[in-house]
Design a protein around this motif. Sequence first.
Motif, PDB file in Angstrom:
ATOM      1  N   ASN A 218      11.074   0.735 -10.129  1.00 11.81           N
ATOM      2  CA  ASN A 218      12.092   0.095  -9.291  1.00 11.81           C
ATOM      3  C   ASN A 218      12.080   0.659  -7.876  1.00 11.81           C
ATOM      4  OD1 ASN A 218      12.988  -1.494 -11.391  1.00 11.81           O
ATOM      5  ND2 ASN A 218      14.549  -0.043 -12.055  1.00 11.81           N
ATOM      6  N   ILE A 219      11.828   1.976  -7.754  1.00 13.75           N
ATOM      7  CA  ILE A 219      11.747   2.586  -6.425  1.00 13.75           C
ATOM      8  C   ILE A 219      10.566   2.008  -5.660  1.00 13.75           C
ATOM      9  CG2 ILE A 219      11.365   4.749  -5.187  1.00 13.75           C
ATOM     10  CD1 ILE A 219      12.805   6.172  -7.503  1.00 13.75           C
ATOM     11  N   VAL A 220       9.425   1.895  -6.339  1.00 16.06           N
ATOM     12  CA  VAL A 220       8.234   1.320  -5.704  1.00 16.06           C
ATOM     13  C   VAL A 220       8.509  -0.118  -5.281  1.00 16.06           C
ATOM     14  CG1 VAL A 220       5.881   0.552  -6.150  1.00 16.06           C
ATOM     15  CG2 VAL A 220       6.618   2.808  -6.915  1.00 16.06           C
ATOM     16  N   LYS A 221       9.141  -0.866  -6.150  1.00 15.77           N
ATOM     17  CA  LYS A 221       9.467  -2.257  -5.833  1.00 15.77           C
ATOM     18  C   LYS A 221      10.420  -2.342  -4.656  1.00 15.77           C
ATOM     19  CE  LYS A 221      11.205  -6.486  -8.001  1.00 15.77           C
ATOM     20  NZ  LYS A 221      11.800  -7.066  -9.248  1.00 15.77           N
TER      21      LYS A 221
ATOM     22  N   THR B  83       0.829  -1.209   0.000  1.00 18.42           N
ATOM     23  CA  THR B  83       0.000   0.000   0.000  1.00 18.42           C
ATOM     24  C   THR B  83       0.859   1.253   0.000  1.00 18.42           C
ATOM     25  OG1 THR B  83      -1.745  -1.177   1.207  1.00 18.42           O
ATOM     26  CG2 THR B  83      -1.822   1.232   1.228  1.00 18.42           C
ATOM     27  N   LEU B  84       1.917   1.239   0.832  1.00 23.71           N
ATOM     28  CA  LEU B  84       2.820   2.392   0.871  1.00 23.71           C
ATOM     29  C   LEU B  84       3.494   2.590  -0.477  1.00 23.71           C
ATOM     30  CD1 LEU B  84       4.302   4.607   2.440  1.00 23.71           C
ATOM     31  CD2 LEU B  84       5.937   2.876   3.199  1.00 23.71           C
ATOM     32  N   ALA B  85       3.923   1.491  -1.097  1.00 24.78           N
ATOM     33  CA  ALA B  85       4.583   1.590  -2.400  1.00 24.78           C
ATOM     34  C   ALA B  85       3.625   2.155  -3.449  1.00 24.78           C
ATOM     35  CB  ALA B  85       5.097   0.211  -2.827  1.00 24.78           C
ATOM     36  N   ASN B  86       2.390   1.664  -3.450  1.00 25.97           N
ATOM     37  CA  ASN B  86       1.399   2.172  -4.407  1.00 25.97           C
ATOM     38  C   ASN B  86       1.051   3.625  -4.138  1.00 25.97           C
ATOM     39  OD1 ASN B  86       1.152  -0.225  -5.875  1.00 25.97           O
ATOM     40  ND2 ASN B  86      -0.306  -1.066  -4.391  1.00 25.97           N
ATOM     41  N   PHE B  87       1.050   4.014  -2.843  1.00 26.07           N
ATOM     42  CA  PHE B  87       0.797   5.417  -2.499  1.00 26.07           C
ATOM     43  C   PHE B  87       1.892   6.316  -3.079  1.00 26.07           C
ATOM     44  CE2 PHE B  87       1.574   8.994   0.388  1.00 26.07           C
ATOM     45  CZ  PHE B  87       0.339   9.616   0.347  1.00 26.07           C
ATOM     46  N   LEU B  88       3.156   5.886  -2.931  1.00 31.87           N
ATOM     47  CA  LEU B  88       4.258   6.655  -3.512  1.00 31.87           C
ATOM     48  C   LEU B  88       4.131   6.736  -5.026  1.00 31.87           C
ATOM     49  CD1 LEU B  88       7.297   5.305  -1.445  1.00 31.87           C
ATOM     50  CD2 LEU B  88       6.277   7.574  -1.299  1.00 31.87           C
ATOM     51  N   LYS B  89       3.788   5.608  -5.626  1.00 33.97           N
ATOM     52  CA  LYS B  89       3.693   5.571  -7.091  1.00 33.97           C
ATOM     53  C   LYS B  89       2.574   6.465  -7.598  1.00 33.97           C
ATOM     54  CE  LYS B  89       3.058   2.349 -10.933  1.00 33.97           C
ATOM     55  NZ  LYS B  89       2.849   0.930 -11.318  1.00 33.97           N
ATOM     56  N   ASP B  90       1.417   6.429  -6.924  1.00 36.67           N
ATOM     57  CA  ASP B  90       0.249   7.162  -7.411  1.00 36.67           C
ATOM     58  C   ASP B  90       0.283   8.648  -7.075  1.00 36.67           C
ATOM     59  OD1 ASP B  90      -0.683   4.771  -8.371  1.00 36.67           O
ATOM     60  OD2 ASP B  90      -1.956   4.359  -6.627  1.00 36.67           O
ATOM     61  N   ASN B  91       1.035   9.031  -6.052  1.00 44.15           N
ATOM     62  CA  ASN B  91       1.000  10.413  -5.590  1.00 44.15           C
ATOM     63  C   ASN B  91       2.313  11.172  -5.758  1.00 44.15           C
ATOM     64  OD1 ASN B  91      -1.774  10.734  -4.049  1.00 44.15           O
ATOM     65  ND2 ASN B  91      -0.964   8.706  -3.540  1.00 44.15           N
TER      66      ASN B  91
END
Length: 420
Positions: free
Chosen positions: A366-369, A97-105
């Motif tokens: 890659n950052i999200v991963k 969830t945190l990774a997706n939050f970073l990716k989406d925002n």
Amino acid sequence: MSSGGGASSAKKNQNAGRDMKIIATGMLVVMAIIYFASKSYEAVHPALGFVRAFAEAAMVGGLADWFAVTALFRHPMGLPIPHTAIIPRNKDRIGDTLANFLKDNFLISRLVAQRMRNVDLASGIGRFLKSPSGGEGRLKFGASRLLGDAIASLNKDRLGTMFKGAVKTQAVGLDIATPMGQILEAVMAEKRHGPLIDSTIRWAYRTLDTNELVIRKIVTDRANAVMRWTGLDDRVANEVLDGLYKLLADMAADPNHPVRAKTEDSLRQMASELQNDPELRQKVNEWKLEMIDNPAIASWLDGIWERAREALLRAARDPDAALAGQFGDALIQLGNSLQQDKLLNRQINRFGRRAVIGVVASYGDNIVKLVSETVRGWDAQTITDRVENAVGRDLQFIRVNGTLVGGLVGVSLHVLGFWI
């Protein structure tokens, strides 16, 4: 330095959370004491009923919030109650969830471009470079110390091998025949070869003078017995030496000497052949490869690498010397230019924006991963401790507020009981 600051901040958060936990638990204990005391003496005076109601409800509110706060991180009292220890059980989902939050925002090129539009990167760098006294601790002692430690921590043998390998790889693929020919051609065209020929003549004269006895011995060894018996070998040796000395003297004195002219023709021909003759170019390349594989060259590269590494370490660990003289002046001048030159300022800012956007576009996934896999790699206790240290103080405030709000609700209900 940042690592130490992060550890200090985490320690402060941990201490603050522990202090608030003591206060919240203390309030719960105080409410329990008040409850039992007021209930025991409630018959003495009707007002004690309000005190009992407040303390009773405050205990309920405090216990309920204690259960809620504890259930986030662990099982209350160690009991495996359903839907408790929420964070440890869901750490993988939290990481995703945190990774997706970073990716989406944050890691969307369009959003990054909008946020970077108002960032004046060039002026910030300019102020930092222009006023080293203002950021002296950071620039001269912080950054240089960090750089020195980073260089020292790297494996020098491995880096040395990488350095030599990179040099060798570049040298193997390097065409040296063509630039040699072009340089020689340019030297000849600009009439700058005269000093080279003069130096060669002087070198030949010194070599001849140094090896005169060797030449005489060669003539004597090749002469027959009759020539040696009559002394003609010495005469021949004298004639040879005199002729060579005279030739070199004439060449040095006469710029138009035929031998010099012949030498110039040979140099012009060599310049052309270095660029166009496949056979000579192949020989030059073979000579280059032999030089590269020579142990003496490897030793020479080792020396260059070690001296370069030591120089970097000295410069990094001595910031006063590193920023003194022309280098320091150049930094200040660059800082002035970044602040005053509007065109350069815009170019630097544009480059910075494009670089950041490019990093986001190329490495955002890659950052999200990395974020997701890092959280997944933490054990349950690690993520519990980190989250609890970060927000523990605020969570303990919830317990305090729950105790107080519960008490006020209890008093309100007690009052309503008299009206109903």
